[in-house]
Design a protein around this motif. Structure first.
Motif, PDB file in Angstrom:
ATOM      1  N   PRO A 261       0.807  -1.233   0.000  1.00  0.00           N
ATOM      2  CA  PRO A 261       0.000   0.000   0.000  1.00  0.00           C
ATOM      3  C   PRO A 261       0.836   1.277   0.000  1.00  0.00           C
ATOM      4  O   PRO A 261       0.547   2.216  -0.738  1.00  0.00           O
ATOM      5  CB  PRO A 261      -0.822  -0.127   1.290  1.00  0.00           C
ATOM      6  CG  PRO A 261      -0.830  -1.574   1.610  1.00  0.00           C
ATOM      7  CD  PRO A 261       0.458  -2.124   1.126  1.00  0.00           C
ATOM      8  N   GLU A 262       1.882   1.334   0.847  1.00  0.00           N
ATOM      9  CA  GLU A 262       2.686   2.549   0.938  1.00  0.00           C
ATOM     10  C   GLU A 262       3.374   2.862  -0.392  1.00  0.00           C
ATOM     11  O   GLU A 262       3.430   4.012  -0.837  1.00  0.00           O
ATOM     12  CB  GLU A 262       3.739   2.410   2.045  1.00  0.00           C
ATOM     13  CG  GLU A 262       3.181   2.349   3.444  1.00  0.00           C
ATOM     14  CD  GLU A 262       2.775   0.944   3.835  1.00  0.00           C
ATOM     15  OE1 GLU A 262       2.844   0.046   2.967  1.00  0.00           O
ATOM     16  OE2 GLU A 262       2.360   0.744   5.002  1.00  0.00           O
TER      17      GLU A 262
ATOM     18  N   VAL B  37      -2.540   4.311  11.339  1.00  0.00           N
ATOM     19  CA  VAL B  37      -2.997   5.057  10.165  1.00  0.00           C
ATOM     20  C   VAL B  37      -1.854   5.136   9.158  1.00  0.00           C
ATOM     21  O   VAL B  37      -0.727   5.465   9.511  1.00  0.00           O
ATOM     22  CB  VAL B  37      -3.449   6.478  10.568  1.00  0.00           C
ATOM     23  CG1 VAL B  37      -3.907   7.246   9.343  1.00  0.00           C
ATOM     24  CG2 VAL B  37      -4.566   6.396  11.599  1.00  0.00           C
ATOM     25  N   HIS B  38      -2.171   4.848   7.893  1.00  0.00           N
ATOM     26  CA  HIS B  38      -1.153   4.917   6.844  1.00  0.00           C
ATOM     27  C   HIS B  38      -1.205   6.234   6.074  1.00  0.00           C
ATOM     28  O   HIS B  38      -0.222   6.616   5.453  1.00  0.00           O
ATOM     29  CB  HIS B  38      -1.323   3.762   5.849  1.00  0.00           C
ATOM     30  CG  HIS B  38      -1.189   2.415   6.486  1.00  0.00           C
ATOM     31  ND1 HIS B  38      -0.009   1.952   7.006  1.00  0.00           N
ATOM     32  CD2 HIS B  38      -2.113   1.426   6.710  1.00  0.00           C
ATOM     33  CE1 HIS B  38      -0.182   0.749   7.510  1.00  0.00           C
ATOM     34  NE2 HIS B  38      -1.459   0.400   7.346  1.00  0.00           N
ATOM     35  N   ASP B  39      -2.312   6.901   6.117  1.00  0.00           N
ATOM     36  CA  ASP B  39      -2.475   8.131   5.347  1.00  0.00           C
ATOM     37  C   ASP B  39      -2.167   9.333   6.241  1.00  0.00           C
ATOM     38  O   ASP B  39      -2.701   9.476   7.348  1.00  0.00           O
ATOM     39  CB  ASP B  39      -3.910   8.233   4.812  1.00  0.00           C
ATOM     40  CG  ASP B  39      -4.095   9.465   3.940  1.00  0.00           C
ATOM     41  OD1 ASP B  39      -3.601   9.447   2.803  1.00  0.00           O
ATOM     42  OD2 ASP B  39      -4.725  10.432   4.419  1.00  0.00           O
ATOM     43  N   CYS B  40      -1.305  10.220   5.759  1.00  0.00           N
ATOM     44  CA  CYS B  40      -0.865  11.357   6.565  1.00  0.00           C
ATOM     45  C   CYS B  40      -2.023  12.315   6.851  1.00  0.00           C
ATOM     46  O   CYS B  40      -2.110  12.903   7.940  1.00  0.00           O
ATOM     47  CB  CYS B  40       0.274  12.084   5.846  1.00  0.00           C
ATOM     48  SG  CYS B  40       1.093  13.336   6.845  1.00  0.00           S
TER      49      CYS B  40
ATOM     50  N   GLY C 139       2.171  15.701   1.192  1.00  0.00           N
ATOM     51  CA  GLY C 139       2.560  14.295   1.008  1.00  0.00           C
ATOM     52  C   GLY C 139       2.407  13.527   2.299  1.00  0.00           C
ATOM     53  O   GLY C 139       1.314  13.428   2.857  1.00  0.00           O
ATOM     54  N   GLN C 140       3.511  13.001   2.802  1.00  0.00           N
ATOM     55  CA  GLN C 140       3.506  12.177   3.998  1.00  0.00           C
ATOM     56  C   GLN C 140       4.012  12.942   5.217  1.00  0.00           C
ATOM     57  O   GLN C 140       4.525  12.343   6.158  1.00  0.00           O
ATOM     58  CB  GLN C 140       4.363  10.923   3.770  1.00  0.00           C
ATOM     59  CG  GLN C 140       3.802   9.948   2.754  1.00  0.00           C
ATOM     60  CD  GLN C 140       2.498   9.351   3.216  1.00  0.00           C
ATOM     61  OE1 GLN C 140       1.430   9.886   2.932  1.00  0.00           O
ATOM     62  NE2 GLN C 140       2.567   8.233   3.947  1.00  0.00           N
TER      63      GLN C 140
ATOM     64  N   MET D  32       5.630  10.716   8.273  1.00  0.00           N
ATOM     65  CA  MET D  32       5.315   9.288   8.235  1.00  0.00           C
ATOM     66  C   MET D  32       6.572   8.496   7.896  1.00  0.00           C
ATOM     67  O   MET D  32       7.352   8.884   7.026  1.00  0.00           O
ATOM     68  CB  MET D  32       4.233   9.015   7.196  1.00  0.00           C
ATOM     69  CG  MET D  32       2.923   9.753   7.424  1.00  0.00           C
ATOM     70  SD  MET D  32       2.071   9.194   8.911  1.00  0.00           S
ATOM     71  CE  MET D  32       1.540   7.554   8.404  1.00  0.00           C
ATOM     72  N   LEU D  33       6.752   7.361   8.572  1.00  0.00           N
ATOM     73  CA  LEU D  33       7.881   6.471   8.340  1.00  0.00           C
ATOM     74  C   LEU D  33       7.357   5.096   7.934  1.00  0.00           C
ATOM     75  O   LEU D  33       6.185   4.780   8.171  1.00  0.00           O
ATOM     76  CB  LEU D  33       8.738   6.350   9.602  1.00  0.00           C
ATOM     77  CG  LEU D  33       9.339   7.643  10.163  1.00  0.00           C
ATOM     78  CD1 LEU D  33      10.091   7.343  11.454  1.00  0.00           C
ATOM     79  CD2 LEU D  33      10.286   8.276   9.159  1.00  0.00           C
TER      80      LEU D  33
END
Length: 753
Positions: free
Chosen positions: A576-577, A682-685, A705-706, A724-725
Motif C-alpha cells: 500500500p505505501e 494510520v497509513h495516510d498522513c 505528502g507524507q 510518516m515512516l
C-alpha cells in the motif's frame, strides 16, 4: 593371494609385524562410520585378550600384541587389562626392542601414581645399571613420562650416575630425565648442582644444550645462587653464534635455535634479578640479532626473543650502549611488518608491542606503519594490529590514518576492525565536524553489511543528531553519499544504510536541501536515486527512495524521462505505501505538466555549462518568490480542508492564522529541539493529521505528502513537525525557542513521555 601381495608390497614388511596387524589397520582405516570402527576394535580387543592369556607367548609376538593395543588406546578405547602384560614385556623381553615396546606401552597405559607402577621400579633400576646403552636409553625415556611417588628416591642416584656414561646419547637423556624429576618433586638442589655444572662443560654439545633447559628451570628460584654461571652461558651462546658447533645442529638455516632460545631466557632471568653487566648482555643480544640476518623460519623466533629481551632493558642504557646514537635497535621490526608473508608481519606487530614507545619511530607513533599492515586479510594480524593501535590512538592519529584504515576495510572483511574504528571515532573524536560526518558515513557504507543492524542504526542516529542544525554538515553529508552511491553498486550497501541514505539521513537531506550542494544538481541527484530504485528490491527502501524523488520534483518541477514508466509499475504494487507514493508522484507530474508556467524552484546545475556559483545566486533570487507563492497558496485554501487542484496536494487548517512561510522562519529561529518516534495504525498522513489535531489539540498548518506541520492550539511557542515512516511509524519533531520545559509539558499532558 591379493592380501599377501598387499602385505609384501607395504611398509609393514619392514616393521617386522605380522599380517594380522596389517589387516587390523586396514579395517580400521577403511571404516565408514564410528560404529563400524568400534565393531572392528572391540573384536580385536576380544581376540587379543584371549591370545595374550595363552601360555608360552613369545616375546616377539607379545610386542606385536602390545603395538595393536597402543593403536586401540590412541583411538580412545580402554585397554586396562593389558597393563600387566606391558610391565611383563618391559621386564622379560628377549631383545632390547621388545623391552622398549613394553616401556612405551607402560608410559601410555599407566596413569599418575597407578598402583601397578611400583612393579616397574626394579626393572628401571636394572636397566639403568645395564652396560647396554639401549637399555639405559629405554629406561631414561620411560622416567620422563612415568609418575610415581616412590620413583624419585629409588632412581635419582642411578640417573645422576648415567651422566658419566661414555655414550653421549645416554648423558643427554639422563639430563632430560633429571629435568622431569626436578619438575615433579622437591629434589634438593645440592644433589643436582654437581652433575649439572659438569654438563655445561661436557665435550658433546648436545649434552650442553640439553642442560640449558634444566638450568633455566633452576635459575627461576635460585638465580642469585648461580650468578657465577652467567659467563659460562655467554660462552655457550657465542659458540653457537660463531658456528663453532657441528653442522648436524643446523635447523632451517639456524644453528641450535632451541639452545639459543634457552640462553636468551636465562639472560632474561638474570636481568630481572639485576645480575651481571647489562652492557655485556646487550652486546651478545645484538650479536645474536646480527647472526639472524637473512635467515628464515627458526630465525624469526630467535629475533622475537631478542626484541622481548631488549624491551625490558632501561631505554637510557640502550641508547648509551648503541655504537650509533641514531641507530634504533628495534628497526629490524620494520622489515617484518612490511613483509608480504603473514607470519613475518605478525612477528613484527607482536615485537612492536614489547618495545617502549620512546623507541618507536615517527611512522610507528602516527599509526602509518600499523595501518598499512591491516590491509592483510588475516584475523590474527588484524587483532594484533588493533591492539598495537590502541596503545597510541588519539583523535589526531585517527584523522591521520583514517583513509588508510578505510582502504583496509575494503579488502579486510574482519568485522572487528570496523567495530573498532567506529568505536574509537566516537570515543576520541568529540567534534561532530565535516571530517566526522564524512568518515563515519563512508565506513558504514563499506562495512554495514558486516555489522549488527542495531549498531548501524545507532551510528546513523548519532550522525543525524550531528548535522540537524549545521548547514555545512548537511552539505558534507549530501556530497559524500552522492559520491558513494554514484561510484558503487547499491547492492554493496546494507538495507539499513540505503534507508539511512534515502530517507532518515543524507539522501533525504539531499532532497530537502539539494541547494546546499555546490557540486551536484537536482538532475544529478534524481539520476542516482532512480539508479538505486532499479537495483534494490526491498519494498520499504523503494518507498523511501520514491519519497526522496518526490521532494526533488516538488522543488525543481523537473523529472527524468523514464520515471513515469517506473511509477506506473509501482502503482500496481501490492504494497500500500509503495502504491500510494507512486500514485502521488504521478498526480504531481500530471499537475506540473498541466501548469507548465509555474516558476521553477531550482536551476539544473551543469546542464548547460553555467557556473555553479551563478546558478546558486539565481536560485537564491527565486527563494522569496517561492515562499510567497506557497504562502498565497496556503491563504487561498484556508476555507477548504483539501484542495485537489493544489499542485502540492496540500491540506490547510482554518484554526490558525500562522502561514507556512511564518512557520518556516520560526523553525529556523527556534533552537531547542526534541525528536520521538511513535507507532500508528494510520497509513495516510491526512487522516493522521485530522486525528492528532483533535487528540493533541494542535492546529494543522499544512499537509504535504507524507508530512505535516502544526502548532499548539492558541499558541505559537511550540512548533510541530510529523513525518510518516515505514513500518507503521511516524516521527514527531518538536521545537521551541528558549524553554525546554514547554516540550516536556506538551509530551506529559499528551501522555507521550
Amino acid at each position: 593371494m591379493s592380501r599377501l601381495q598387499a602385505y609384501f608390497s607395504s611398509e609393514f614388511i619392514a616393521s617386522g609385524l605380522g599380517t594380522d596387524f596389517h589387516e587390523f589397520i586396514i579395517k580400521v582405516t577403511q571404516a565408514k562410520s564410528k560404529t563400524e570402527e568400534a565393531s572392528h576394535v572391540t573384536e580385536e580387543l576380544k581376540n587379543l585378550t584371549h591370545k595374550m592369556g595363552l601360555p608360552d607367548v613369545s616375546s616377539t609376538r607379545m610386542r606385536d600384541y602390545l603395538i595393536r593395543l597402543m593403536h586401540c588406546y590412541m583411538l580412545g578405547y580402554a585397554v586396562d587389562f593389558s597393563i600387566i602384560y606391558a610391565i611383563m614385556a618391559s621386564q622379560s623381553g628377549e631383545i632390547a626392542s621388545d623391552r622398549r615396546a613394553g616401556y612405551l606401552a607402560c608410559t601410555l597405559f599407566l596413569a599418575h601414581d597407578h598402583e601397578l607402577g611400583i612393579m616397574l621400579i626394579n626393572t628401571l633400576q636394572r636397566d639403568l645399571k645395564s652396560q647396554n646403552y639401549l637399555d639405559r636409553c629405554s629406561a631414561l625415556n620411560a622416567i620422563c613420562y612415568l609418575e610415581h611417588t616412590e620413583m624419585v628416591d629409588s632412581l635419582l642416584g642411578l640417573v645422576v650416575a648415567c651422566m658419566e656414561f661414555p655414550k653421549q646419547v645416554v648423558r643427554k637423556k639422563a639430563i632430560m630425565a633429571l629435568y622431569f624429576l626436578f619438575q615433579r618433586s622437591n629434589i634438593p638442589i645440592d644433589q643436582l648442582e654437581p652433575p649439572l655444572r659438569f654438563a655445561l662443560e661436557d665435550k658433546d654439545s648436545s649434552v650442553v644444550f640439553a642442560s640449558l633447559s634444566i638450568w633455566k628451570l633452576i635459575l627461576v628460584d635460585h638465580g642469585e645462587r648461580y650468578k657465577d654461571l652467567l659467563p659460562t652461558f655467554f660462552s655457550v651462546h657465542r659458540q653457537i653464534i660463531e658456528n663453532r658447533i657441528h653442522k648436524s645442529f643446523l635447523y632451517h638455516g639456524v644453528y641450535a635455535p632451541w639452545a639459543q632460545m634457552d640462553c636468551l631466557s636465562i639472560y632474561n632471568i638474570y636481568l630481572d634479578l639485576n645480575i651481571g653487566s647489562p652492557k655485556e648482555i646487550y652486546a651478545i643480544i645484538m650479536e645474536c640479532l646480527e647472526s639472524m640476518e637473512k635467515k628464515v623460519d627458526m630465525a624469526f623466533a630467535v629475533v622475537l626473543e631478542c626484541v622481548k629481551l631488549l624491551s625490558i632493558m632501561d631505554p637510557t642504557l640502550l641508547e648509551r650502549f648503541s655504537n650509533k646514537p641514531d641507530k634504533n635497535p628495534f628497526e629490524v621490526l620494520v622489515n617484518y611488518v612490511n613483509a608480504s608473508n603473514l607470519n613475518l608481519k605478525y612477528l613484527g606487530l607482536t615485537g612492536m608491542m614489547y618495545v617502549d614507545h620512546s623507541f618507536w619511530k615517527d611512522d610507528w607513533l602516527d599509526g602509518t606503519l600499523i595501518a598499512g599492515a591491516l590491509r592483510a586479510c588475516d584475523d590474527t594480524i588484524t587483532t594484533q594490529a588493533i591492539e598495537n593501535l590502541d596503545s597510541i590512538i588519539d583523535h589526531k592519529i585517527l584523522v591521520h590514518i583514517s583513509q588508510d584504515l578505510i582502504e583496509a576495510l575494503k579488502t579486510n572483511e574482519n568485522q572487528a576492525l570496523a567495530y573498532w574504528l567506529l568505536n574509537r571515532i566516537m570515543e576520541h573524536y568529540t567534534d561532530r565536524d565535516a571530517w566526522f560526518i564524512e568518515t563515519v558515513i563512508e565506513i558504514l557504507a563499506i562495512t554495514a553489511k558486516r555489522l549488527d543492524d542495531d549498531y548501524v542504526e545507532t551510528q546513523c542516529s548519532v550522525l543525524k543528531e550531528g548535522e540537524v542544525q549545521d548547514t555545512k554538515l548537511r552539505e558534507c553529508s549530501v556530497n559524500i553519499i552522492y559520491k558513494l552511491i554514484k561510484s558503487n553498486n547499491s547492492n554493496t550497501f546494507s538495507p539499513l544504510w540505503v534507508q539511512f541514505a534515502f530517507w532518515v539521513k543524507a539522501i533525504d537531506r539531499v532532497c530537502e536541501n539539494g541547494y546546499l550542494s555546490n557540486l551536484y544538481s537536482e538532475i544529478d541527484i534524481m539520476k542516482q536515486l532512480e539508479k538505486c530504485l532499479m537495483i534494490i528490491k526491498d519494498d520499504d527502501l523503494q518507498t523511501c527512495g520514491l519519497q526522496a524523488i518526490k521532494r526533488c520534483i516538488l522543488r525543481s518541477k523537473t523529472w527524468l524521462s523514464g520515471l513515469e514508466k517506473t511509477l506506473k509499475e509501482y502503482n500496481r504494487s501490492p504494497v500500500p505505501e509503495k502504491q500510494q507514493i507512486a500514485r502521488e508522484l504521478l498526480e504531481i507530474i500530471s499537475d506540473i505538466t498541466a501548469n507548465p508556467n509555474k516558476p521553477t524552484t531550482i536551476n539544473h546545475f551543469a546542464t548547460n555549462g553555467t557556473d555553479r556559483s551563478t546558478s546558486q545566486s539565481n536560485l537564491q533570487q527565486h527563494i522569496p518568490y517561492i515562499q510567497e507563492t506557497i504562502n498565497n497558496s496556503a491563504q487561498s485554501s484556508k476555507k477548504h480542508m483539501y484542495d485537489p487542484n493544489c499542485s502540492l496536494g496540500s491540506y490547510h487548517a482554518s484554526d490558525t492564522e500562522m502561514t507556512t512561510n511564518e512557520f518556516g522562519k520560526l523553525w529556523v529561529e527556534y533552537k531547542i529541539e526534541e525528536k520521538r518516534v511513535f507507532e500508528c495504525s494510520v497509513h495516510d498522513c491526512l487522516k493522521l493529521a485530522k486525528r492528532l489535531s483533535k487528540s493533541w489539540q494542535i492546529d494543522i498548518i499544512q499537509v504535504i505528502g507524507q508530512e505535516f506541520i502544526a502548532v499548539e492550539t492558541n499558541s505559537a511557542v511550540l512548533l510541530i513537525h510529523v513525518a510518516m515512516l515505514p513500518q507503521n511509524l511516524f516521527q514527531l519533531t518538536l521545537k521551541t525557542k528558549l524553554n525546554p520545559d514547554q516540550i516536556d509539558s506538551f509530551l506529559t499532558t499528551r501522555k507521550l513521555q
